[in-house]
Design a protein around this motif. Structure first.
Motif, mmCIF file in Angstrom:
data_model
loop_
_atom_site.group_PDB
_atom_site.id
_atom_site.type_symbol
_atom_site.label_atom_id
_atom_site.label_comp_id
_atom_site.label_asym_id
_atom_site.label_seq_id
_atom_site.Cartn_x
_atom_site.Cartn_y
_atom_site.Cartn_z
ATOM 1 N N ASN A 112 0.855 -1.188 0.000
ATOM 2 C CA ASN A 112 0.000 0.000 0.000
ATOM 3 C C ASN A 112 0.887 1.233 0.000
ATOM 4 O OD1 ASN A 112 0.479 0.779 2.911
ATOM 5 N ND2 ASN A 112 -0.420 -1.251 3.212
ATOM 6 N N ALA A 113 0.305 2.370 -0.298
ATOM 7 C CA ALA A 113 1.076 3.611 -0.418
ATOM 8 C C ALA A 113 1.742 4.002 0.899
ATOM 9 C CB ALA A 113 0.184 4.740 -0.925
ATOM 10 N N GLY A 114 1.125 3.679 2.015
ATOM 11 C CA GLY A 114 1.684 4.055 3.314
ATOM 12 C C GLY A 114 2.892 3.234 3.718
ATOM 13 N N GLU A 115 2.855 1.935 3.443
ATOM 14 C CA GLU A 115 3.942 1.051 3.852
ATOM 15 C C GLU A 115 4.851 0.643 2.702
ATOM 16 O OE1 GLU A 115 2.699 -1.848 7.282
ATOM 17 O OE2 GLU A 115 1.209 -1.939 5.667
ATOM 18 N N GLY A 116 4.406 0.815 1.483
ATOM 19 C CA GLY A 116 5.144 0.285 0.340
ATOM 20 C C GLY A 116 4.846 -1.195 0.204
ATOM 21 N N SER A 117 5.783 -1.940 -0.355
ATOM 22 C CA SER A 117 5.656 -3.392 -0.459
ATOM 23 C C SER A 117 6.309 -3.988 0.777
ATOM 24 C CB SER A 117 6.357 -3.910 -1.708
ATOM 25 O OG SER A 117 5.827 -3.296 -2.849
#
Length: 101
Positions: free
Chosen positions: A45-50
């Motif tokens: 997700n955009a908040g955590e990345g992969s």
């Protein structure tokens, strides 16, 4: 959300296996350390990345830049840092991190 992250593509990464290389450099851009790891993506997700999980159970957050993930060619990949062999990962990515002085 960053311009680099596509929320529509992110769900396709869940369950994919990723091989990651990180080179740490000093302030003069000289390599000082290297880390390689691999794991299956459990969140994206955009908040955590992969977020892949390593065999040890450790989660690692990769920056939310999906274009850094490259489809891996089939085959065996030997980690320079451990000698471990990873077979047929789905993606590879490399990062360079400058350590502060």
């Amino acid at each position: 959300m960053t311009d680099e992250f596509d929320e529509a593509v992110a769900p396709q990464l869940i369950g994919k296996y990723v091989l990651v290389g990180v080179t740490y450099t000093d302030e003069a851009d000289r390599p000082v350390d290297q880390r390689q790891f691999h794991g299956r993506v459990v969140r994206a997700n955009a908040g955590e990345g992969s977020v892949p999980v390593q065999a040890s159970g450790e989660e690692v957050r990769l920056p939310p830049v999906l274009k850094a993930l490259q489809k891996a060619s089939p085959g065996e990949y030997r980690l320079r840092t451990t000698g471990e062999v990873v077979v047929n990962p789905d993606y590879t990515c490399t990062w360079s991190v400058t350590r502060p002085a």
